[in-house]
Write a protein that holds these residues in place. Structure first.
Motif, PDB file in Angstrom:
ATOM      1  N   ARG A   1      36.805 -12.874   3.107  1.00  0.00           N
ATOM      2  CA  ARG A   1      37.242 -11.686   3.875  1.00  0.00           C
ATOM      3  C   ARG A   1      37.810 -10.635   2.930  1.00  0.00           C
ATOM      4  O   ARG A   1      37.563  -9.442   3.088  1.00  0.00           O
ATOM      5  N   TYR A   2      38.579 -11.102   1.929  1.00  0.00           N
ATOM      6  CA  TYR A   2      39.141 -10.170   0.930  1.00  0.00           C
ATOM      7  C   TYR A   2      38.010  -9.377   0.266  1.00  0.00           C
ATOM      8  O   TYR A   2      38.062  -8.152   0.160  1.00  0.00           O
ATOM      9  N   GLN A   3      36.963 -10.106  -0.140  1.00  0.00           N
ATOM     10  CA  GLN A   3      35.843  -9.480  -0.841  1.00  0.00           C
ATOM     11  C   GLN A   3      35.054  -8.544   0.077  1.00  0.00           C
ATOM     12  O   GLN A   3      34.629  -7.468  -0.321  1.00  0.00           O
TER      13      GLN A   3
ATOM     14  N   VAL B   1      43.797 -10.820 -15.481  1.00  0.00           N
ATOM     15  CA  VAL B   1      44.756 -11.822 -14.988  1.00  0.00           C
ATOM     16  C   VAL B   1      45.068 -11.558 -13.508  1.00  0.00           C
ATOM     17  O   VAL B   1      45.466 -10.453 -13.150  1.00  0.00           O
ATOM     18  N   GLY B   2      44.873 -12.572 -12.670  1.00  0.00           N
ATOM     19  CA  GLY B   2      45.000 -12.373 -11.220  1.00  0.00           C
ATOM     20  C   GLY B   2      43.785 -11.596 -10.751  1.00  0.00           C
ATOM     21  O   GLY B   2      43.897 -10.601 -10.034  1.00  0.00           O
ATOM     22  N   SER B   3      42.642 -12.081 -11.161  1.00  0.00           N
ATOM     23  CA  SER B   3      41.375 -11.345 -10.981  1.00  0.00           C
ATOM     24  C   SER B   3      40.955 -11.214  -9.524  1.00  0.00           C
ATOM     25  O   SER B   3      40.114 -10.384  -9.203  1.00  0.00           O
ATOM     26  N   GLY B   4      41.534 -12.041  -8.636  1.00  0.00           N
ATOM     27  CA  GLY B   4      41.001 -12.064  -7.272  1.00  0.00           C
ATOM     28  C   GLY B   4      39.527 -12.413  -7.333  1.00  0.00           C
ATOM     29  O   GLY B   4      39.105 -13.311  -8.081  1.00  0.00           O
TER      30      GLY B   4
ATOM     31  N   ILE C   1      40.905 -14.863 -14.581  1.00  0.00           N
ATOM     32  CA  ILE C   1      41.685 -16.029 -14.158  1.00  0.00           C
ATOM     33  C   ILE C   1      42.461 -15.695 -12.884  1.00  0.00           C
ATOM     34  O   ILE C   1      42.940 -14.575 -12.699  1.00  0.00           O
ATOM     35  N   ASP C   2      42.530 -16.663 -11.996  1.00  0.00           N
ATOM     36  CA  ASP C   2      43.315 -16.497 -10.771  1.00  0.00           C
ATOM     37  C   ASP C   2      43.779 -17.881 -10.335  1.00  0.00           C
ATOM     38  O   ASP C   2      43.084 -18.882 -10.533  1.00  0.00           O
ATOM     39  N   LEU C   3      44.964 -17.909  -9.724  1.00  0.00           N
ATOM     40  CA  LEU C   3      45.547 -19.175  -9.277  1.00  0.00           C
ATOM     41  C   LEU C   3      44.865 -19.708  -8.024  1.00  0.00           C
ATOM     42  O   LEU C   3      44.951 -20.897  -7.712  1.00  0.00           O
TER      43      LEU C   3
ATOM     44  N   SER D   1      46.952 -20.240 -13.912  1.00  0.00           N
ATOM     45  CA  SER D   1      48.119 -19.401 -13.623  1.00  0.00           C
ATOM     46  C   SER D   1      48.328 -18.336 -14.701  1.00  0.00           C
ATOM     47  O   SER D   1      48.090 -18.581 -15.891  1.00  0.00           O
ATOM     48  N   ALA D   2      48.844 -17.197 -14.254  1.00  0.00           N
ATOM     49  CA  ALA D   2      49.225 -16.115 -15.176  1.00  0.00           C
ATOM     50  C   ALA D   2      50.344 -16.577 -16.112  1.00  0.00           C
ATOM     51  O   ALA D   2      50.585 -15.958 -17.145  1.00  0.00           O
ATOM     52  N   TYR D   3      51.054 -17.659 -15.728  1.00  0.00           N
ATOM     53  CA  TYR D   3      52.163 -18.152 -16.549  1.00  0.00           C
ATOM     54  C   TYR D   3      51.688 -19.070 -17.669  1.00  0.00           C
ATOM     55  O   TYR D   3      52.483 -19.479 -18.516  1.00  0.00           O
TER      56      TYR D   3
ATOM     57  N   SER E   1      45.592  -6.164 -15.527  1.00  0.00           N
ATOM     58  CA  SER E   1      46.333  -6.771 -14.411  1.00  0.00           C
ATOM     59  C   SER E   1      46.268  -5.781 -13.254  1.00  0.00           C
ATOM     60  O   SER E   1      46.986  -4.781 -13.240  1.00  0.00           O
ATOM     61  N   ALA E   2      45.351  -6.048 -12.320  1.00  0.00           N
ATOM     62  CA  ALA E   2      45.117  -5.118 -11.205  1.00  0.00           C
ATOM     63  C   ALA E   2      45.831  -5.615  -9.962  1.00  0.00           C
ATOM     64  O   ALA E   2      45.442  -6.623  -9.371  1.00  0.00           O
ATOM     65  N   GLN E   3      46.898  -4.919  -9.577  1.00  0.00           N
ATOM     66  CA  GLN E   3      47.608  -5.218  -8.331  1.00  0.00           C
ATOM     67  C   GLN E   3      47.993  -6.696  -8.230  1.00  0.00           C
ATOM     68  O   GLN E   3      47.733  -7.350  -7.221  1.00  0.00           O
ATOM     69  N   THR E   4      48.593  -7.213  -9.280  1.00  0.00           N
ATOM     70  CA  THR E   4      48.955  -8.636  -9.304  1.00  0.00           C
ATOM     71  C   THR E   4      50.405  -8.869  -9.729  1.00  0.00           C
ATOM     72  O   THR E   4      51.083  -9.736  -9.168  1.00  0.00           O
TER      73      THR E   4
HETATM   74  C1  LIG Z   1      46.205  -8.325  -4.448  1.00  0.00           C
HETATM   75  S1  LIG Z   1      45.324  -9.563  -5.273  1.00  0.00           S
HETATM   76  C2  LIG Z   1      44.535  -8.561  -6.530  1.00  0.00           C
HETATM   77  C3  LIG Z   1      43.260  -9.190  -6.984  1.00  0.00           C
HETATM   78  C4  LIG Z   1      42.395  -8.362  -7.922  1.00  0.00           C
HETATM   79  N1  LIG Z   1      43.074  -8.118  -9.193  1.00  0.00           N
HETATM   80  C5  LIG Z   1      41.976  -7.048  -7.282  1.00  0.00           C
HETATM   81  O1  LIG Z   1      42.391  -6.004  -7.766  1.00  0.00           O
HETATM   82  O2  LIG Z   1      41.204  -7.106  -6.312  1.00  0.00           O
HETATM   83  C6  LIG Z   1      46.548 -10.475  -6.193  1.00  0.00           C
HETATM   84  C7  LIG Z   1      45.968 -11.704  -6.883  1.00  0.00           C
HETATM   85  O3  LIG Z   1      46.967 -12.326  -7.676  1.00  0.00           O
HETATM   86  C8  LIG Z   1      46.702 -13.711  -7.669  1.00  0.00           C
HETATM   87  N2  LIG Z   1      47.896 -14.452  -8.127  1.00  0.00           N
HETATM   88  C9  LIG Z   1      49.083 -14.566  -7.503  1.00  0.00           C
HETATM   89  N3  LIG Z   1      49.922 -15.313  -8.243  1.00  0.00           N
HETATM   90  C10 LIG Z   1      49.248 -15.677  -9.365  1.00  0.00           C
HETATM   91  C11 LIG Z   1      49.575 -16.451 -10.524  1.00  0.00           C
HETATM   92  N4  LIG Z   1      50.770 -17.013 -10.682  1.00  0.00           N
HETATM   93  N5  LIG Z   1      48.635 -16.607 -11.477  1.00  0.00           N
HETATM   94  C12 LIG Z   1      47.408 -16.051 -11.343  1.00  0.00           C
HETATM   95  N6  LIG Z   1      47.040 -15.303 -10.264  1.00  0.00           N
HETATM   96  C13 LIG Z   1      47.946 -15.127  -9.297  1.00  0.00           C
HETATM   97  C14 LIG Z   1      46.348 -13.972  -6.221  1.00  0.00           C
HETATM   98  O4  LIG Z   1      45.687 -15.212  -6.035  1.00  0.00           O
HETATM   99  C15 LIG Z   1      45.468 -12.769  -5.911  1.00  0.00           C
HETATM  100  O5  LIG Z   1      44.119 -13.031  -6.159  1.00  0.00           O
END
Ligand SMILES: C[S@@+](CC[C@H](N)C(=O)[O-])C[C@H]1O[C@@H](n2cnc3c(N)ncnc32)[C@H](O)[C@@H]1O
Length: 271
Positions: A16-18, A48-51, A72-74, A99-101, A115-118
């Motif tokens: 749904r997100y996509q 990082v947090g690629s969604g 990478i995404d969790l 994880s981003a950590y 790092s886009a919106q993450t």
């Molecule tokens: C709003 S989405 C943005 C996704 C993508 N960057 C975009 O612009 O469409 C935030 C993303 O951060 C990821 N996220 C949250 N905590 C995280 C973590 N600790 N490590 C890696 N990814 C994480 C979520 O799973 C989610 O996919």
């Protein structure tokens, strides 16, 4: 709940997100971030947090076949959907559910970290930034996007108010959370503390044409954490949200379409 049901739910949410959020809002926002990062052919890029990979796929086109892109995404569902999307005309993308950590990369191996919106969703932002610093080559750059204040983003502002009024504050809180790192000075201070230099900040206003709001608003909500609270509300409350948002955003309509301003803060810094 069994693991396979959880996996299925994660996958459906990511789909749904996509299908809903990326074409309308997150995709154009990710492209603005990548454009501002001024990628060059052959560079190595980590998203990082690629969604589902909106930024990574565009980056792969720009760095080309001689480049390298890693997403990478969790969230397992996000990575599954990212892997399922057609390969782009450019670098092959490597995907990791990580994880981003704890980035799955050696020290000083990457030219650009995106790092886009993450970052606003991460509790330990200093740790996340120190990991980005660790994997960047000396002279490499980190490029971050975050929504500007909610008051500067009328779609989100009006929707959050309507949800709060007709559904409940708890449901609205998950939308308000995407603005938890909207202060540019706070972002700059975090980058400085992590050791980054040459920090540049800018604000980019995107003019996004949305589908008809009476259809789009419920679809948008269904692809966010607000879905559970919204679905549990009375039909009348749901309709009130949709009516109120459509009416208040009507000032952005012209010639049968609606184009709404969305504002993002972009930050760029060098290791
Ligand atoms: C709003 S989405 C943005 C996704 C993508 N960057 C975009 O612009 O469409 C935030 C993303 O951060 C990821 N996220 C949250 N905590 C995280 C973590 N600790 N490590 C890696 N990814 C994480 C979520 O799973 C989610 O996919």
């Amino acid at each position: 709940m069994t693991i396979s049901t959880e996996w299925q739910l994660a996958r459906e949410a990511a789909e749904r997100y996509q299908q809903i959020l990326v074409p309308a809002i997150l995709g154009p926002a990710a492209r603005a971030l990548v454009d501002w990062s001024a990628l060059k052919s052959g560079e190595s890029v980590l998203d990082v947090g690629s969604g589902t990979g909106a930024a990574a796929r565009y980056a792969a086109e720009l760095v080309g076949l001689s480049g390298r892109v890693i997403g990478i995404d969790l969230d397992a569902g996000m990575i599954q959907v990212a892997k399922s999307l057609s390969p782009v005309n450019g670098a092959v993308i490597e995907w990791y559910e990580k994880s981003a950590y704890e980035l799955p990369l050696k020290d000083q191996t990457i030219d650009v970290v995106l790092s886009a919106q993450t970052l606003q969703f991460l509790k330990d932002r200093p740790l996340a930034l120190s990991e980005k610093y660790r994997v960047l080559k000396p002279g490499g750059r980190v490029v971050v996007s975050l929504w500007s204040d909610i008051e500067e983003n009328p779609y989100f502002d009006i929707l959050a108010d309507a949800i709060s009024k007709h559904v409940g504050e708890e449901t609205a809180a998950s939308l308000q959370a995407i603005f938890s790192l909207s202060n540019a000075d706070e972002m700059r201070a975090l980058l400085e503390s992590a050791g980054f230099t040459n920090i540049e900040m800018t604000v980019k206003q995107l003019e996004l044409e949305l589908p008809e709001l009476k259809d789009f608003v419920p679809r948008y909500i269904s692809a966010t954490y607000m879905a559970t609270g919204f679905n549990a509300a009375e039909q009348a409350a749901q309709q009130a949200v949709i009516q109120e948002v459509s009416a208040q955003l009507a000032l952005y309509e012209s010639n049968d379409s609606i184009t709404i301003p969305f504002r993002v803060n972009l930050a760029k810094a060098v290791r």
